[in-house]
Design a protein around this motif. Sequence first.
Motif, PDB file in Angstrom:
ATOM      1  N   TRP A  68      -4.172  -7.396   0.286  1.00 43.57           N
ATOM      2  CA  TRP A  68      -4.540  -6.949   1.796  1.00 43.57           C
ATOM      3  C   TRP A  68      -3.146  -7.410   2.519  1.00 43.57           C
ATOM      4  CZ3 TRP A  68      -7.259  -2.932   2.889  1.00 43.57           C
ATOM      5  CH2 TRP A  68      -8.512  -2.981   2.059  1.00 43.57           C
ATOM      6  N   SER A  69      -2.501  -8.337   1.971  1.00 44.66           N
ATOM      7  CA  SER A  69      -1.294  -8.901   2.748  1.00 44.66           C
ATOM      8  C   SER A  69      -0.138  -7.720   2.287  1.00 44.66           C
ATOM      9  CB  SER A  69      -0.582  -9.961   1.930  1.00 44.66           C
ATOM     10  OG  SER A  69      -1.750 -11.281   2.067  1.00 44.66           O
ATOM     11  N   SER A  70      -0.081  -6.971   1.397  1.00 45.13           N
ATOM     12  CA  SER A  70       0.846  -6.029   1.139  1.00 45.13           C
ATOM     13  C   SER A  70       0.483  -4.848   1.908  1.00 45.13           C
ATOM     14  CB  SER A  70       0.725  -5.499  -0.442  1.00 45.13           C
ATOM     15  OG  SER A  70       1.125  -6.770  -1.206  1.00 45.13           O
ATOM     16  N   ARG A  71      -1.043  -4.374   2.004  1.00 46.64           N
ATOM     17  CA  ARG A  71      -1.198  -3.224   2.840  1.00 46.64           C
ATOM     18  C   ARG A  71      -0.941  -3.708   4.264  1.00 46.64           C
ATOM     19  NH1 ARG A  71      -2.008  -2.948  -1.784  1.00 46.64           N
ATOM     20  NH2 ARG A  71       0.289  -2.335  -1.580  1.00 46.64           N
ATOM     21  N   ASN A  72      -1.090  -4.844   4.714  1.00 42.10           N
ATOM     22  CA  ASN A  72      -0.801  -5.197   6.133  1.00 42.10           C
ATOM     23  C   ASN A  72       0.621  -4.854   6.464  1.00 42.10           C
ATOM     24  OD1 ASN A  72      -3.494  -5.935   6.754  1.00 42.10           O
ATOM     25  ND2 ASN A  72      -3.101  -7.869   6.297  1.00 42.10           N
ATOM     26  N   VAL A  73       1.626  -5.240   5.576  1.00 40.00           N
ATOM     27  CA  VAL A  73       2.905  -5.121   5.750  1.00 40.00           C
ATOM     28  C   VAL A  73       3.285  -3.552   5.684  1.00 40.00           C
ATOM     29  CG1 VAL A  73       5.132  -5.445   4.592  1.00 40.00           C
ATOM     30  CG2 VAL A  73       3.407  -7.198   4.923  1.00 40.00           C
ATOM     31  N   GLU A  74       2.616  -2.834   4.959  1.00 45.24           N
ATOM     32  CA  GLU A  74       2.742  -1.414   4.646  1.00 45.24           C
ATOM     33  C   GLU A  74       2.589  -0.783   5.915  1.00 45.24           C
ATOM     34  OE1 GLU A  74       2.512  -1.400  -0.217  1.00 45.24           O
ATOM     35  OE2 GLU A  74       0.932  -0.763   1.050  1.00 45.24           O
ATOM     36  N   ALA A  75       1.047  -1.132   6.464  1.00 47.11           N
ATOM     37  CA  ALA A  75       0.647  -0.512   7.455  1.00 47.11           C
ATOM     38  C   ALA A  75       1.628  -0.702   8.954  1.00 47.11           C
ATOM     39  CB  ALA A  75      -0.730  -0.904   7.954  1.00 47.11           C
ATOM     40  N   ALA A  76       2.108  -1.921   8.989  1.00 47.16           N
ATOM     41  CA  ALA A  76       2.817  -2.080  10.276  1.00 47.16           C
ATOM     42  C   ALA A  76       4.092  -1.139  10.224  1.00 47.16           C
ATOM     43  CB  ALA A  76       3.207  -3.555  10.196  1.00 47.16           C
ATOM     44  N   SER A  77       4.567  -0.807   8.837  1.00 49.17           N
ATOM     45  CA  SER A  77       5.777   0.136   9.006  1.00 49.17           C
ATOM     46  C   SER A  77       5.416   1.488   8.864  1.00 49.17           C
ATOM     47  CB  SER A  77       6.796  -0.555   7.897  1.00 49.17           C
ATOM     48  OG  SER A  77       6.094  -0.529   6.509  1.00 49.17           O
ATOM     49  N   GLY A  78       4.097   1.929   8.519  1.00 54.26           N
ATOM     50  CA  GLY A  78       4.251   3.120   8.286  1.00 54.26           C
ATOM     51  C   GLY A  78       4.075   3.772   7.040  1.00 54.26           C
ATOM     52  N   ASN A  79       4.030   3.100   6.018  1.00 56.97           N
ATOM     53  CA  ASN A  79       4.395   3.295   4.599  1.00 56.97           C
ATOM     54  C   ASN A  79       3.379   2.918   3.584  1.00 56.97           C
ATOM     55  OD1 ASN A  79       6.217   4.244   2.829  1.00 56.97           O
ATOM     56  ND2 ASN A  79       6.908   2.141   2.367  1.00 56.97           N
ATOM     57  N   LEU A  80       2.165   3.264   4.063  1.00 60.26           N
ATOM     58  CA  LEU A  80       0.947   2.930   3.048  1.00 60.26           C
ATOM     59  C   LEU A  80       0.999   3.898   1.739  1.00 60.26           C
ATOM     60  CD1 LEU A  80      -2.157   2.430   5.728  1.00 60.26           C
ATOM     61  CD2 LEU A  80      -1.350   0.699   3.846  1.00 60.26           C
ATOM     62  N   PRO A  81       0.389   3.440   0.650  1.00 59.30           N
ATOM     63  CA  PRO A  81       0.375   4.320  -0.457  1.00 59.30           C
ATOM     64  C   PRO A  81      -0.379   5.620   0.022  1.00 59.30           C
ATOM     65  CG  PRO A  81      -0.311   2.068  -1.066  1.00 59.30           C
ATOM     66  CD  PRO A  81      -0.393   2.135   0.337  1.00 59.30           C
ATOM     67  N   ASP A  82       0.127   6.550  -0.918  1.00 60.39           N
ATOM     68  CA  ASP A  82      -0.734   7.853  -0.827  1.00 60.39           C
ATOM     69  C   ASP A  82      -2.308   7.736  -0.961  1.00 60.39           C
ATOM     70  OD1 ASP A  82       1.625  10.061  -0.873  1.00 60.39           O
ATOM     71  OD2 ASP A  82       1.876   8.770  -2.507  1.00 60.39           O
ATOM     72  N   VAL A  83      -2.795   7.034  -2.073  1.00 66.62           N
ATOM     73  CA  VAL A  83      -4.255   6.745  -2.232  1.00 66.62           C
ATOM     74  C   VAL A  83      -3.991   5.253  -2.434  1.00 66.62           C
ATOM     75  CG1 VAL A  83      -6.294   7.310  -3.807  1.00 66.62           C
ATOM     76  CG2 VAL A  83      -4.428   9.009  -3.161  1.00 66.62           C
ATOM     77  N   MET A  84      -5.432   4.848  -1.696  1.00 71.38           N
ATOM     78  CA  MET A  84      -5.365   3.115  -1.995  1.00 71.38           C
ATOM     79  C   MET A  84      -6.961   2.902  -2.036  1.00 71.38           C
ATOM     80  SD  MET A  84      -4.530   2.164   1.809  1.00 71.38           S
ATOM     81  CE  MET A  84      -3.808   3.614   2.321  1.00 71.38           C
ATOM     82  N   GLN A  85      -7.429   1.857  -2.840  1.00 71.40           N
ATOM     83  CA  GLN A  85      -8.727   1.493  -2.777  1.00 71.40           C
ATOM     84  C   GLN A  85      -8.876   0.819  -1.569  1.00 71.40           C
ATOM     85  OE1 GLN A  85     -10.678  -0.098  -6.851  1.00 71.40           O
ATOM     86  NE2 GLN A  85     -10.242  -1.959  -5.607  1.00 71.40           N
ATOM     87  N   MET A  86      -9.987   1.224  -0.772  1.00 75.53           N
ATOM     88  CA  MET A  86     -10.561   0.496   0.333  1.00 75.53           C
ATOM     89  C   MET A  86     -11.782  -0.100   0.458  1.00 75.53           C
ATOM     90  SD  MET A  86      -9.965   0.174   3.559  1.00 75.53           S
ATOM     91  CE  MET A  86      -8.314   1.109   3.632  1.00 75.53           C
ATOM     92  N   ASP A  87     -12.060  -1.261   1.264  1.00 76.22           N
ATOM     93  CA  ASP A  87     -13.096  -2.087   1.224  1.00 76.22           C
ATOM     94  C   ASP A  87     -13.806  -1.705   2.721  1.00 76.22           C
ATOM     95  OD1 ASP A  87     -14.733  -4.393   0.024  1.00 76.22           O
ATOM     96  OD2 ASP A  87     -14.557  -4.712   2.122  1.00 76.22           O
TER      97      ASP A  87
END
Length: 416
Positions: A68-87
């Motif tokens: 989630w630390s990695s996803r937060n960084v990616e989300a802030a820069s608009g660069n999330l993975p194409d597909v991600m496991q979500m909770d």
Amino acid sequence: MAGALAVVLLTAGCSSGDADAGGKTVIDFTWWGDVSRAERYEEAVAVFEKENPDIDVRTSYGAWDSYWSSRNVEAASGNLPDVMQMDIAYVTEYGSTGRLAPLDEHIGSTIDVSTLPDTLLPTGQIDGTTVAIPTSTATLATMVNTDLFTELGVDVPTEPLTWDEYDTLLGDLATAGASGDPTVYGSVDYTQIFWLFQIWLGQQGKTMFDGDALGFDESDLATWWERAQPLHADGTFMPPARLTQLEGVDALGIGETASEISWDNFLVRFSEGSRSGTLELLQPPADDPDQSGLFLKPSLLLSVGANTEHPEESAKLVDFLTNSPEVGEIFGMSRGVPSSSSAIEGFEPEGLDLQILEYEQSLEPYLTSSPPPPVSGFGTLESTFVRLSEELGYGTMTVDQAVEQWFAEAESVLAS
């Protein structure tokens, strides 16, 4: 593990905007979990790529916190993975801020949701828009090591227990296991489980949230956390220092606790421990057996990043990982009970898988409908809850101080 971590580091900076390789469409897929889950996902992805030779899936994974630390960084820069496991704890936080792609345009064409229970799909929706697809379900269970019970001379419960009865049982186990090598404790501290607190609130006729506000008050949280204090004092709960030493290893799996309350699909993981013995699933404690507070929670969901340049290919992977009978066979019940009827058709449950399925089926008369996506900031509230619970276990603060801090955090999060 070292090799897997290297793969994570190498792929962490990749994005779907990179040039397609060898004429193939490249999409990134990431998840959290252990090595066992990674092996299953890699096997499933290999089948997907064979069926879709024009798509190359780049994979990565990490532990829960780092994920989630990695996803937060990616989300802030608009660069999330194409597909991600979500909770479910993060669906609202990511979905209500436009970081997840709406999937409704793919439903009925690329993504088949006719295989899912009607009550489950709304858990991945924000204001009626689908931003996550639930792949599996889970609910909490009391796990007991029946071999260890026998060794310690303690009877395995045959009827549902009240909370006080369960605490007494854990105390009996810890007393009998105190002189063992290794020492056996009754359990880890179950009051640190945020979702279990939600179930306990349901047993009191209350809810975690009432709209965008809390559905309980300070006295409820104090009552819950106060349960743990005497169990730490008399050695019933595993000491937090010992639990820290076991990081990455399940106490129940190595026989240092005889019972734990956890998600039912963790039965598979716990059973892989060196001294797991024979594990059995029992219903969590409840003072009123007709008011269990239990519900089916989506154990895992899949989402597509709003920034993806390959929405159709990403939707294909989501559908495959949700509905493919081959994926059902690969994972069994390790992700939880498959939410898709077609995925379940891919295998004949037996052993631990059958035990999980039968456990959830036995609870059907007591279950409420699946919970809606939590409020935005749920993940933050859960992390704070766990952190404060751990400090209570170490004795570094009082219950009143912990309650005050958590409610202050909740007020800030819910007001933002």
